[in-house]
Write a protein that holds these residues in place. Structure first.
Motif, PDB file in Angstrom:
ATOM      1  N   SER A   1       0.837  -1.205   0.000  1.00  7.36           N
ATOM      2  CA  SER A   1       0.000   0.000   0.000  1.00  7.36           C
ATOM      3  C   SER A   1       0.868   1.250   0.000  1.00  7.36           C
ATOM      4  N   ARG A   2       1.900   1.227   0.803  1.00  7.23           N
ATOM      5  CA  ARG A   2       2.809   2.375   0.874  1.00  7.23           C
ATOM      6  C   ARG A   2       3.482   2.612  -0.475  1.00  7.23           C
ATOM      7  N   GLU A   3       3.923   1.531  -1.129  1.00  7.65           N
ATOM      8  CA  GLU A   3       4.546   1.662  -2.454  1.00  7.65           C
ATOM      9  C   GLU A   3       3.581   2.262  -3.472  1.00  7.65           C
ATOM     10  N   ILE A   4       2.340   1.818  -3.428  1.00  9.98           N
ATOM     11  CA  ILE A   4       1.334   2.351  -4.350  1.00  9.98           C
ATOM     12  C   ILE A   4       1.107   3.835  -4.082  1.00  9.98           C
ATOM     13  N   LEU A   5       1.010   4.212  -2.807  1.00 16.92           N
ATOM     14  CA  LEU A   5       0.804   5.625  -2.470  1.00 16.92           C
ATOM     15  C   LEU A   5       1.995   6.472  -2.912  1.00 16.92           C
ATOM     16  N   GLU A   6       3.200   5.965  -2.707  1.00 13.11           N
ATOM     17  CA  GLU A   6       4.387   6.701  -3.135  1.00 13.11           C
ATOM     18  C   GLU A   6       4.391   6.893  -4.648  1.00 13.11           C
ATOM     19  N   ARG A   7       4.045   5.832  -5.372  1.00 12.08           N
ATOM     20  CA  ARG A   7       3.996   5.917  -6.832  1.00 12.08           C
ATOM     21  C   ARG A   7       2.948   6.930  -7.284  1.00 12.08           C
ATOM     22  N   LYS A   8       1.778   6.872  -6.667  1.00 15.27           N
ATOM     23  CA  LYS A   8       0.697   7.802  -7.012  1.00 15.27           C
ATOM     24  C   LYS A   8       1.139   9.243  -6.781  1.00 15.27           C
TER      25      LYS A   8
END
Length: 153
Positions: free
Chosen positions: A89-96
């Motif tokens: 989830s953190r990786e997805i948020l960072e990418r977004k």
């Protein structure tokens, strides 16, 4: 107020009903949030369930000794999945956040970074109860690195 008109009576009753519904909803929301913060840890939950199962099934000491490692293994596996979910989830948020920042003008990017900084600060000030059952150690991701992509016009 003259209550001779039926629509006025209906209006007052609707207002009373709405006020009660809103009040009840707010109280239920606060109670639910407070109780969510008191959820047991997976280990405590497992221990209680194991004790309950052992009593209800009249497990022998040998059965208890063989079943307990099964429960512990699965609790550990579920914990790993939960941590993996948080990392993903953190990786997805960072990418977004990085992709959004890349689409902004330098001025917008500055405002966006300030917006994210304020959101993270609000999150840090929250108590674990306010954060809910997501885990006290989990924080929003760090700000995305600035990108040098040309702004869109």
């Amino acid at each position: 107020m003259n209550m001779n008109k039926p629509w006025q009576v209906c209006l007052v009753l609707i207002a009373i009903f709405a006020a009660g519904g809103i009040s009840g909803g707010l109280v239920a929301y606060r109670v639910a949030r407070r109780n969510a913060a008191r959820l047991p840890t997976p280990e405590a939950w497992m221990a209680r369930r194991f004790d309950q199962m052992a009593r209800e099934l009249s497990l022998t000491p040998g059965q208890k000794a063989r079943i307990e490692p099964i429960l512990k293994r699965d609790i550990e596996e579920l914990g790993k999945l939960r941590r993996q979910w948080f990392r993903t989830s953190r990786e997805i948020l960072e990418r977004k956040e990085s992709e959004i920042a890349a689409e902004l003008t330098p001025e917008q990017r500055t405002k966006y970074e300030q917006f994210l900084k304020e959101r993270r600060e609000r999150f840090r000030r929250m108590t674990p109860e306010q954060r809910g059952p997501t885990g006290a150690d989990d924080e929003p991701p760090p700000p995305p690195p600035p990108t040098e992509k040309a702004p869109r016009t």
